[in-house]
Motif scaffolding. Structure first.
Motif, short mmCIF file in Angstrom:
data_model
loop_
_atom_site.label_atom_id
_atom_site.label_comp_id
_atom_site.label_asym_id
_atom_site.label_seq_id
_atom_site.Cartn_x
_atom_site.Cartn_y
_atom_site.Cartn_z
N ASP A 39 0.87 -1.17 0.00
CA ASP A 39 0.00 0.00 0.00
C ASP A 39 0.90 1.23 0.00
OD1 ASP A 39 -1.72 2.11 0.50
OD2 ASP A 39 -2.84 1.07 2.06
N GLU A 40 0.97 1.92 -1.14
CA GLU A 40 1.88 3.05 -1.29
C GLU A 40 1.42 4.27 -0.49
OE1 GLU A 40 4.96 2.82 -3.91
OE2 GLU A 40 4.41 1.29 -2.41
N VAL A 41 0.15 4.28 -0.08
CA VAL A 41 -0.34 5.40 0.73
C VAL A 41 0.01 5.20 2.20
CG1 VAL A 41 -2.41 6.63 1.51
CG2 VAL A 41 -2.22 5.90 -0.89
N GLN A 42 -0.26 4.00 2.72
CA GLN A 42 0.01 3.72 4.12
C GLN A 42 1.42 3.20 4.37
OE1 GLN A 42 -2.02 4.47 6.60
NE2 GLN A 42 -3.67 5.16 5.25
N GLY A 43 2.07 2.75 3.30
CA GLY A 43 3.44 2.26 3.44
C GLY A 43 3.54 0.92 4.14
N GLU A 44 2.55 0.04 3.93
CA GLU A 44 2.59 -1.28 4.57
C GLU A 44 2.11 -2.35 3.60
OE1 GLU A 44 -1.75 -1.18 6.83
OE2 GLU A 44 0.07 -0.81 7.98
N ARG A 45 2.49 -3.59 3.88
CA ARG A 45 2.06 -4.71 3.05
C ARG A 45 0.64 -5.12 3.43
NH1 ARG A 45 6.60 -9.25 3.46
NH2 ARG A 45 6.21 -8.89 5.67
N VAL A 46 -0.14 -5.47 2.41
CA VAL A 46 -1.51 -5.93 2.63
C VAL A 46 -1.78 -7.12 1.73
CG1 VAL A 46 -2.36 -3.63 3.26
CG2 VAL A 46 -2.49 -4.39 0.87
#
Length: 297
Positions: free
Chosen positions: A53-60
């Motif tokens: 997730d490029e907005v939150q900066g975490e893997r989903v």
């Protein structure tokens, strides 16, 4: 190798039989924010990707409904229902759902990415688990189910493939795709009726007869999970709906017929697998108490 991502907004139709779990995907953003990394798995209605997730900066985990279902209102409702119901549940043993959306006509939802393997893969690799390990996994499953039941949600499709084992040791329930909100029908408790639905090998008798289901339906599935973890074999071998009906006429199998199993755990399995819901533990909390008592010995 054939590219799995055709453009920055499109998603692939995977060829039948491909090794999807290990295939890498070309870089590209989906829905303007998700950078796809690889395919994690494929089910009957869609594909699950590991994405950044490029907005939150975490893997989903990004679950995308197949294009063939895009105009199917029943499939769309089932897909969105998974997100709505799972969002009711907040518990460390249940995968969190973050977003439900649509991009380029493709419905999707994002979930917590659990870094590990599912229980099915572990059982395929190791066979049976030690009794103490199996009891602890079942205890965590019951904790997640208890939270779901408190939110008036019954899973209805609990099976090894829907239990994730995180590398750090956490057990996480996933895939509420056929879960339904339980309706309060008065003194009888929380029940629902929605036809024959589920995975035949792991369905409770009341699912096969289209009878009302409630928390005790998930308790039955806990019995199946515990049986398989202790013995290395499914309690019922039949994988078709026709074969599943045999369990309506035969008593549940005793896990001690397959291997040496602690008597208390075998008794708990048989209680969970009682054909009549009223003969089973009343809910996940009662199963948890039995497991905690055995583990404390």
């Amino acid at each position: 190798m054939e590219a799995l991502i055709g453009s920055a907004h499109s998603l692939p139709t995977l060829p039948v039989g491909c090794g999807s779990e290990s295939r890498e995907v070309e870089q590209g953003l989906f829905a303007g924010r998700y950078l796809l990394r690889r395919v994690l798995g494929r089910g009957g209605m869609g594909t699950v990707y590991l994405a950044q997730d490029e907005v939150q900066g975490e893997r989903v985990a990004l679950k995308v409904l197949d294009a063939s279902f895009a105009r199917n209102p029943v499939a769309l409702e089932r897909f969105s229902r998974e997100a709505r119901l799972a969002q009711r549940i907040s518990h460390r043993h249940v995968a969190r759902v973050f977003e439900l959306g649509s991009s380029e006509g493709r419905a999707f939802l994002t979930l917590e990415y659990v870094d590990g393997e599912d229980l099915r893969a572990r059982l395929q690799r190791e066979g049976s688990l030690k009794a103490m390990v199996a009891a602890r996994v079942a205890l965590a499953v019951c904790a997640g189910l208890g939270a779901a039941h408190e939110a008036s949600v019954v899973h209805r499709d609990l099976k090894p493939a829907n239990v994730m084992l995180e590398r750090g040791g956490r057990v996480v329930l996933t895939d509420f795709g056929i879960a339904r909100a339980m309706e309060d029908e008065g003194p009888g408790g929380l029940t629902l009726q929605d036809g024959v639905v589920g995975t035949p090998q792991y369905m409770a008798p009341e699912q096969l007869t289209e009878s009302p289901v409630d928390a005790r339906t998930d308790v039955y599935a806990v019995g199946l999970l515990l049986f398989e973890m202790l013995t290395g074999e499914p309690a019922f071998q039949a994988t078709t709906l026709k074969g599943a009906y045999e369990r309506l006429r035969r008593p549940p199998p005793d896990p001690r017929e397959c291997t040496k199993v602690p008597a208390a755990l075998a008794a708990l399995v048989l209680r969970c697998l009682a054909r009549a819901p009223e003969e089973r533990p009343a809910g996940a909390a009662e199963v948890s108490r039995s497991l905690e008592a055995w583990l404390a010995q």
